[in-house]
Design an enzyme around this catalytic site. Structure first.
Site, PDB file in Angstrom:
ATOM      1  N   LYS A 110       0.838  -1.214   0.000  1.00 55.17           N
ATOM      2  CA  LYS A 110       0.000   0.000   0.000  1.00 55.17           C
ATOM      3  C   LYS A 110       0.867   1.256   0.000  1.00 55.17           C
ATOM      4  CE  LYS A 110      -2.402  -2.755  -0.482  1.00 55.17           C
ATOM      5  NZ  LYS A 110      -2.452  -4.216  -0.385  1.00 55.17           N
ATOM      6  N   GLY A 126      -4.310 -12.130  -9.986  1.00 57.92           N
ATOM      7  CA  GLY A 126      -5.044 -12.041  -8.715  1.00 57.92           C
ATOM      8  C   GLY A 126      -4.735 -10.695  -8.067  1.00 57.92           C
ATOM      9  N   VAL A 127      -5.099 -10.594  -6.786  1.00 58.40           N
ATOM     10  CA  VAL A 127      -4.920  -9.326  -6.077  1.00 58.40           C
ATOM     11  C   VAL A 127      -3.459  -8.867  -6.131  1.00 58.40           C
ATOM     12  CG1 VAL A 127      -5.143  -8.192  -3.849  1.00 58.40           C
ATOM     13  CG2 VAL A 127      -6.792  -9.928  -4.487  1.00 58.40           C
ATOM     14  N   GLY A 141      -0.477 -17.354  -6.149  1.00 56.83           N
ATOM     15  CA  GLY A 141      -1.099 -17.829  -4.905  1.00 56.83           C
ATOM     16  C   GLY A 141      -0.074 -18.122  -3.833  1.00 56.83           C
ATOM     17  N   ARG A 142      -0.562 -18.492  -2.680  1.00 58.19           N
ATOM     18  CA  ARG A 142       0.305 -18.726  -1.529  1.00 58.19           C
ATOM     19  C   ARG A 142      -0.041 -20.073  -0.893  1.00 58.19           C
ATOM     20  NH1 ARG A 142       3.159 -14.403   0.046  1.00 58.19           N
ATOM     21  NH2 ARG A 142       3.158 -14.991   2.241  1.00 58.19           N
ATOM     22  N   ASP A 149      -3.592 -17.410   7.717  1.00 56.71           N
ATOM     23  CA  ASP A 149      -3.296 -18.014   6.414  1.00 56.71           C
ATOM     24  C   ASP A 149      -2.965 -19.501   6.500  1.00 56.71           C
ATOM     25  OD1 ASP A 149      -3.584 -15.515   5.314  1.00 56.71           O
ATOM     26  OD2 ASP A 149      -1.602 -15.445   4.383  1.00 56.71           O
ATOM     27  N   HIS A 202     -23.042  15.322   2.483  1.00 54.09           N
ATOM     28  CA  HIS A 202     -22.901  15.824   1.114  1.00 54.09           C
ATOM     29  C   HIS A 202     -21.842  16.918   1.084  1.00 54.09           C
ATOM     30  CE1 HIS A 202     -23.914  17.053  -2.936  1.00 54.09           C
ATOM     31  NE2 HIS A 202     -23.848  18.301  -2.510  1.00 54.09           N
TER      32      HIS A 202
END
Ligand SMILES: Cc1cc2nc3c(=O)[nH]c(=O)nc-3n(C[C@H](O)[C@H](O)[C@H](O)COP(=O)(O)OP(=O)(O)OC[C@H]3O[C@@H](n4cnc5c(N)ncnc54)[C@H](O)[C@@H]3O)c2cc1C
Length: 474
Positions: free
Chosen positions: A58, A192-193, A280-281, A321, A453
């Site tokens: 990021k 992928g991401v 992938g992982r 994970d 707004h």
């Protein structure tokens, strides 16, 4: 003599360090063991997420987006930038600094919560009536005894068969975040991401990027309209994505040549200066020595757990994970908290139906719940409404009117079953949809709520109104 704890957490990624903090808050004596180290050998808690995943990616996405805006977007705002130049060294230094701040933040949190941190690799050594014995191999070897063990050892990148990562030409996510110069021709295997995010960073910094994807459709898990819009914008940005390819050979010498059959079955060969493999992982149980205690892994190498993260062994838990479910930092964190609470006999809440998904490309892509296609396939009658950012005042003022918010609700009850966003700040906007779904809100509930707004969030309200075919600004 072994040091004893109520809980020993193995791994200080988002699953592990959060489990450790919650367990300590609940009054347990807690240790956390993590082996990640900085270039000069110091502890670097935070796991993949902090060191080579969410946080550094990021940081670079933001820096590269700023660079792109300065080069292509500022002029429209009447800001003239002359002699724009890239200082990649400084950009990487800033990214490393952001990572260090997060490592230090976790060490501070360990101290604050009186969690004992051990820097090294933990492995199971055995068990007896006192609990589980663990050995920590590192600068200072330690023997630990734990009443409860939380395995949070994360995942590692999956290599492409016949194309091992070499850290120079064929790169995993770690290498992709640390390229010392901008490659002229960058190949990415996997759309992928991670592939899309890394491809975006280096395209913005000047690389010619080609992404090769085995699947026949882009973003197969996303809403069809979202995937279509994203593909259109990526193509406009110059990100080349080839779908339905079959890689046959990768040769790395001075540069990397990838041979593959395209979607028509025709043989192709393309040469890159660098290749990122993001296919992938896989779960990481390296060195954990699960055999010593009979900890069961499933056929794919994940630690086998039930819905509550219990393994086959009493008082041994696993989160993040290294277990089934989406490989996302926030999913790991939720499981970490839930396990700590279950250890003391409290309720542990994890709702897999409302885990948000985010891809931090530009435009950002985010969703929660099911897609219209999935719901229809399940025989659920739905009503869907969309609202484009083109008709949103804040998006116009920002100068980013790409994309839309789409809401899918059950036809009979109006209950929201999915929200899908492609566009500016989708990563932030999705939180409203997650809250709404957690509380079982209807589309009408969102339509009745006063939204500030001008704000991008008004597109959420308008999408809710669109479910009932009564948008106000379109
Ligand atoms: C490039 C990239 C970008 C990503 N971006 C996002 C994002 O934006 N949002 C998101 O939600 N997810 C993202 N992810 C995924 C996210 O990083 C993972 O889902 C998350 O880190 C999983 O957390 P974890 O705690 O299960 O494992 P990890 O973060 O992998 O941590 C495991 C830790 O355990 C340590 N360890 C392993 N074995 C042992 C042992 N035997 N002894 C001691 N220590 C050990 C490891 O060194 C590591 O520090 C990204 C991943 C990558 C690669």
């Amino acid at each position: 003599m072994a040091k004893s704890f109520d809980v020993v957490v193995i791994g200080a990624g988002p699953g592990g360090y959060i489990a450790a903090i919650r367990a300590a808050q609940l009054g347990l004596t807690v240790a956390c063991v993590d082996e990640w180290k900085t270039g000069d050998g110091k502890p670097a808690p935070g796991g993949t997420c902090t060191n080579v995943g969410c946080i550094p990616s990021k940081a670079l996405l933001q820096s590269s987006e700023n660079f792109e805006h300065a080069g292509h977007g500022f002029a429209e705002h009447g800001i003239v930038v002359k002699d724009l130049a890239l200082d990649l060294g400084q950009m990487l230094k800033r990214k490393d600094k952001v990572v260090r701040q997060n490592n230090d933040g976790i060490l501070y949190l360990f101290k604050k919560n009186k969690i004992t941190f051990f820097h090294g690799r933990a492995s199971f050594a055995g068990s007896n009536t006192d609990g589980y014995q663990l050995e920590v191999a590192g600068k200072a070897a330690e023997s630990l005894t734990a009443r409860h063990v939380v395995v949070a050892t994360g995942s590692v990148p999956r290599p492409l068969p016949g194309a091992a990562f070499d850290g120079k030409l064929i790169l995993d996510n770690e290498g992709a975040l640390a390229l010392a110069e901008v490659p002229k021709r960058l190949g990415v295997i996997g759309a992928g991401v991670i592939g899309l995010e890394m491809g975006s960073v280096w395209r913005r910094l000047g690389s010619e990027v080609r992404i090769l994807e085995a699947l026949p459709a882009l973003l197969g898990a996303a809403d069809d309209d979202v995937a279509k819009e994203a593909a259109k914008v990526f193509a406009r940005q110059g990100l080349t994505i080839e779908l339905g390819v079959k890689i046959s050979k990768v040769t790395a010498k001075k540069n990397v040549t990838v041979e593959y059959a395209d979607s028509q079955g025709k043989g192709q060969s393309v040469t890159f200066d660098r290749l990122i493999v993001a296919i992938g992982r896989i779960p990481n149980t390296n060195g954990l020595n699960p055999e010593a205690v009979g900890l069961k892994l499933d056929e794919r190498g994940f630690v086998a757990v039930d819905d509550e993260c219990r393994t086959n062994l009493p008082n041994v838990w696993a989160v993040g994970d290294v277990v089934r479910g989406p490989m996302l930092a926030h999913k790991a964190e939720e499981e970490g908290v839930a396990v700590a609470q279950r250890i003391v006999g409290q309720y542990g809440h994890v709702d897999f139906n409302t885990v948000p998904w985010v891809i931090y490309t530009s435009p950002e892509i985010a969703w929660v719940g099911k897609t219209e296609r999935e719901l229809k396939a399940e025989g659920v009658e739905v009503r869907a409404g969309s609202f484009p950012f083109l008709a949103n005042g804040r998006a116009r003022a920002l100068g980013d009117t790409t994309g839309f918010v789409k809401m899918v609700a059950e036809a009979g009850t109006d209950r929201i079953l999915g929200v899908h966003i492609v566009g500016p700040m989708a990563s932030e906007l999705i939180a409203e949809a997650v809250v709404a779904m957690e509380f079982g809100a209807s589309a009408e509930d969102i339509a009745l709520i006063c939204h500030a707004h001008p704000s991008l969030s008004e597109a959420m309200k308008e999408a809710a109104l669109a479910v009932d075919k009564r948008t106000l600004n379109l």
